[in-house]
Design a protein around this motif. Sequence first.
Motif, short mmCIF file in Angstrom:
data_model
loop_
_atom_site.label_atom_id
_atom_site.label_comp_id
_atom_site.label_asym_id
_atom_site.label_seq_id
_atom_site.Cartn_x
_atom_site.Cartn_y
_atom_site.Cartn_z
N LYS A 4 5.06 -0.57 -11.08
CA LYS A 4 4.00 -0.20 -10.13
C LYS A 4 3.36 -1.44 -9.52
O LYS A 4 3.07 -1.48 -8.34
CB LYS A 4 2.93 0.63 -10.84
CG LYS A 4 3.33 2.08 -11.11
CD LYS A 4 2.17 2.83 -11.70
CE LYS A 4 1.02 2.93 -10.70
NZ LYS A 4 -0.11 3.70 -11.24
N SER A 7 5.63 -2.95 -7.00
CA SER A 7 5.75 -2.20 -5.74
C SER A 7 4.69 -2.64 -4.74
O SER A 7 4.87 -2.49 -3.54
CB SER A 7 5.62 -0.70 -6.03
OG SER A 7 4.29 -0.39 -6.41
N TRP A 8 3.57 -3.16 -5.26
CA TRP A 8 2.52 -3.63 -4.35
C TRP A 8 2.57 -5.15 -4.23
O TRP A 8 2.67 -5.71 -3.14
CB TRP A 8 1.17 -3.16 -4.84
CG TRP A 8 -0.02 -3.82 -4.22
CD1 TRP A 8 -1.01 -4.48 -4.85
CD2 TRP A 8 -0.33 -3.89 -2.83
NE1 TRP A 8 -1.93 -4.96 -3.96
CE2 TRP A 8 -1.54 -4.62 -2.69
CE3 TRP A 8 0.27 -3.42 -1.67
CZ2 TRP A 8 -2.14 -4.87 -1.48
CZ3 TRP A 8 -0.33 -3.68 -0.45
CH2 TRP A 8 -1.50 -4.40 -0.37
N ASN A 10 4.83 -7.33 -4.44
CA ASN A 10 6.22 -7.76 -4.41
C ASN A 10 6.30 -9.10 -3.70
O ASN A 10 5.30 -9.68 -3.28
CB ASN A 10 7.11 -6.71 -3.73
CG ASN A 10 6.56 -6.33 -2.37
OD1 ASN A 10 5.82 -7.09 -1.75
ND2 ASN A 10 6.92 -5.15 -1.89
N CYS A 13 4.62 -9.28 -0.23
CA CYS A 13 3.17 -9.39 -0.20
C CYS A 13 2.72 -10.80 -0.57
O CYS A 13 1.87 -11.39 0.10
CB CYS A 13 2.56 -8.39 -1.16
SG CYS A 13 0.76 -8.41 -1.15
N ASP A 116 4.65 1.92 6.09
CA ASP A 116 4.96 2.01 4.66
C ASP A 116 4.08 1.06 3.86
O ASP A 116 3.56 1.40 2.79
CB ASP A 116 6.44 1.73 4.41
CG ASP A 116 6.90 0.41 4.98
OD1 ASP A 116 6.17 -0.17 5.82
OD2 ASP A 116 7.99 -0.06 4.62
N ARG A 117 3.87 -0.16 4.38
CA ARG A 117 3.01 -1.10 3.68
C ARG A 117 1.55 -0.62 3.70
O ARG A 117 0.82 -0.79 2.72
CB ARG A 117 3.10 -2.47 4.34
CG ARG A 117 4.49 -3.09 4.26
CD ARG A 117 4.58 -4.32 5.11
NE ARG A 117 5.95 -4.83 5.17
CZ ARG A 117 6.40 -5.67 6.08
NH1 ARG A 117 5.59 -6.10 7.02
NH2 ARG A 117 7.65 -6.08 6.07
N ARG A 119 0.43 2.43 3.74
CA ARG A 119 0.24 3.52 2.78
C ARG A 119 0.06 2.97 1.36
O ARG A 119 -0.80 3.41 0.60
CB ARG A 119 1.42 4.49 2.82
CG ARG A 119 1.37 5.48 3.96
CD ARG A 119 2.36 6.61 3.76
NE ARG A 119 3.74 6.12 3.82
CZ ARG A 119 4.47 6.06 4.93
NH1 ARG A 119 3.94 6.45 6.09
NH2 ARG A 119 5.70 5.62 4.91
N ILE A 120 0.88 1.98 1.01
CA ILE A 120 0.78 1.38 -0.33
C ILE A 120 -0.57 0.69 -0.49
O ILE A 120 -1.23 0.79 -1.53
CB ILE A 120 1.94 0.39 -0.56
CG1 ILE A 120 3.27 1.14 -0.57
CG2 ILE A 120 1.77 -0.35 -1.87
CD1 ILE A 120 4.48 0.23 -0.57
N ARG A 123 -3.62 2.91 -1.16
CA ARG A 123 -3.66 3.55 -2.48
C ARG A 123 -4.40 2.68 -3.49
O ARG A 123 -4.75 3.14 -4.57
CB ARG A 123 -2.24 3.82 -2.97
CG ARG A 123 -1.51 4.92 -2.20
CD ARG A 123 -0.06 5.01 -2.62
NE ARG A 123 0.71 5.83 -1.69
CZ ARG A 123 2.03 5.74 -1.54
NH1 ARG A 123 2.71 4.86 -2.26
NH2 ARG A 123 2.66 6.52 -0.69
N SER A 124 -4.57 1.41 -3.17
CA SER A 124 -5.26 0.48 -4.08
C SER A 124 -6.44 -0.13 -3.35
O SER A 124 -6.53 -1.34 -3.17
CB SER A 124 -4.30 -0.61 -4.55
OG SER A 124 -3.16 -0.05 -5.16
N GLU A 221 3.87 10.64 4.41
CA GLU A 221 5.32 10.47 4.28
C GLU A 221 6.08 11.27 5.33
O GLU A 221 7.20 10.91 5.71
CB GLU A 221 5.78 10.89 2.87
CG GLU A 221 5.15 10.10 1.74
CD GLU A 221 5.65 8.66 1.67
OE1 GLU A 221 6.63 8.36 2.36
OE2 GLU A 221 5.06 7.86 0.93
#
Length: 800
Positions: A4, A7-8, A10, A13, A116-117, A119-120, A123-124, A221
């Motif tokens: 997880k 995924s953020w 990475n 980033c 896509d970035r 959205r990720i 979430r945080s 999505e």
Amino acid sequence: MESKVASWFNLWCLDQLVEQQVADGALLCRLQEGGWQPVLAAGVALPEVALHGLRKGRQPLGRHHCRALQAGAGYFLSLSPCYPGYGLLFLWQRRGQRLPAATWPRLFRAIFSQHDRARIATRSLILLNHLPLPLLKLSPTGTILWSNPQLQRALGFAPAELSGKSVSYLTHSADWPDSLRLYQRLGQEPGQGMATLEQRYLHQNGQVFRGRMHLTLVPDEQGRPDHFVGLLEGLERQRPDEGGLQLTQSLEQFRPEGLMICDASTRILAVNPAFERITGYTACEVIGRFPSLLKSGMHAKEFYQAMNAALREHGCWQGEVWNRRKNGQVYPEFLRITTLRQRGRVRQYLAVFSDISHVKPSAPQPVQLAEEDGLTGLANRASFQHRLNLCCQGGDPFALMILDLNNFRLFNNAMNHRVGDQVLREVAGRLRSRLRGGDFLARIGSDEFAVLVPGIVQHRQARIFGKHLLGALNRPLHLASQHLYVDATLGGALWPGAEEEDAESLLQHAELALFGAKQKKQSLALYDSQLNRFQSRRLRLQHELVEAIKQGGLSLHYQPIVAAGTGSITKLEALVRWQHPALGFISPAEFVPVAEECGMVQALGDWVLNRACADLRRLHQAGYDLDMAINRSSLEFQSLGLDGGEWLSVIQQHGLSPRHIIFEITESLFMQGNEQHLERIRALREAGCRIAIDDFGTGYSALNYLRAFPIDLVKIDKSFIDHLPGNRRDGLLLEGILRIIGDLGMSVVIEGMETEAQAAYLAAQPCHYLQGYLIARPLAIRELLPFLESYGGHSVPDTD
């Protein structure tokens, strides 16, 4: 948990923290046995050492930590609110360095420009609390779902006061309709990307602030609108005497006379009803444009220069001016311009004017101008402008054609101005011989001619006449004892047309057609809707390229170059890329010429050089001893100092040796035969850099300049091997070129190797380096590192 986090945080980033200049290096660490063990790195080699003694949520790194990481300064950020046991390190080469003001906004745009970035990231949201930018998350209808502490502090609100409120709660009531329209438009057209709106915002204590909101829609999505993310930038408190209050008072004060208010860049901010009555333009038609739309063409350039000089020196100017109404009618006015300053800086210009046509003669006579061009005997620009206005007022159909001599400046410099003047006189005579009765020919620029052709009502007629006009230059010009060939480009527009409103717009469209013909390397183009779309796109790219260069919207990809003898990668070529948030991928073949046209090629080249050197330094730190080939255009090379100091200083700032840098320059530069170019090349080579000819064979391909210039590498264009093996003539040509270049002591790079058959053929040829898709496509730095680690060397099939 680790997946997880990856995924953020990475490699992309982390790399963006370096790319957007937030830090010189970044590390993602995991807590293990009381120490922070680095697990992912960008901008620095991944250290094996674990760091101890970091406990606080946010803290500077101690000197012993910096020494262990080979950094000058650092900062630790615990991710425990989201991901317990993980932390992020920011590293800088120098202690005490300050981040540029645009650093964090660039990072915001990089993260939220792709769905896509984005959205990720959202979430945080707690991680975004650490960005020093006012941020907020909104529902598709404009309800505030979240805001960070920076926004709350900037506008003086507590979190509970904002959550669940409409964003109109923060927005000045007069600006809210524009905001609402923007939210609706972005929601209906999610592909538009990031939008910017400048407006007023309300502080909790009632004060008014002006700022810019960068807003992007984040879809779910399935591509449906999910939420907005906004960045509030440049907040400044608005003083009571600024903005709409000052404009309103000024407009009321001069109600009987026409009034126009412009900002410091002379863009029109507001006009009053008398302005609309006198000029025929409505406020909507002129706000945001420049006062030059009112010019009649009856004043010389010196007239306006004197006006601007008086405004700079005395802050005011007054006098009689002949301007033009929307319907094309020229009229006299008495004009007074006053400069409004604040703290010594120009804030606005106030222009007050009255129509005095009732006391002046009907024909404009403010300035006695010569109607004839002294060199060619044709009508001059002022006379042409007057005739164009009369033709537009008359209403009869006609065509406006503008002819420009190609490369006349280079031709003029290569000989002398006396010969250039003879050429212009001869061209004027040739064009005059092609006119019909009633046609009007003028010289409107140094090498530019304009023709008014009555009776043209269709594009087909205009094309026939245009080819007839260009045919005047098919034969060589006979000057003294030599024959000179001159060619030209022609652009035209028809009156009346669907988009032509007046003489100015007609002239502008003809010039756009001329510009479009030059861009497409055509001899003739006429303005139409397709050309308008083409030009609109180029103008959009021209404007947004400036922002892309400033705000980090560009990126570099690197294509490996292998040594033919060993098969190992020894060099990289830096290739600039532009992934536009709304238009998608834009080819360098399209945006580099745009940069040259708008004067941004130097800034673009400097950005590429700086970015490429930074990445090369990172590769060297990771253990890859590679060279970097960087393209520089002829325009960039011409502006370089004779000692090459500007480029060499960038290389040195990144701690690189010049021997690792190769500057690739096109053949056209060498063909100019300029002694100063030779001096620049020698200075760069003496410092250790190498010089390469790029795309050899696509231009003039005169081999004699290979002897005259100290060149290290010659890059053979891929067109020479596209049909190899199998084409005997292409093979003989390539082999002959390779022998000549080799005998001159230069190395050869073959570009565009894409097949195993080409590789087998080239293995038997005297070439030194190979480059092409068979080895690798251009790779982003995050893709290049794994490729270099896994690359086992290029091998070619054995030849018979």
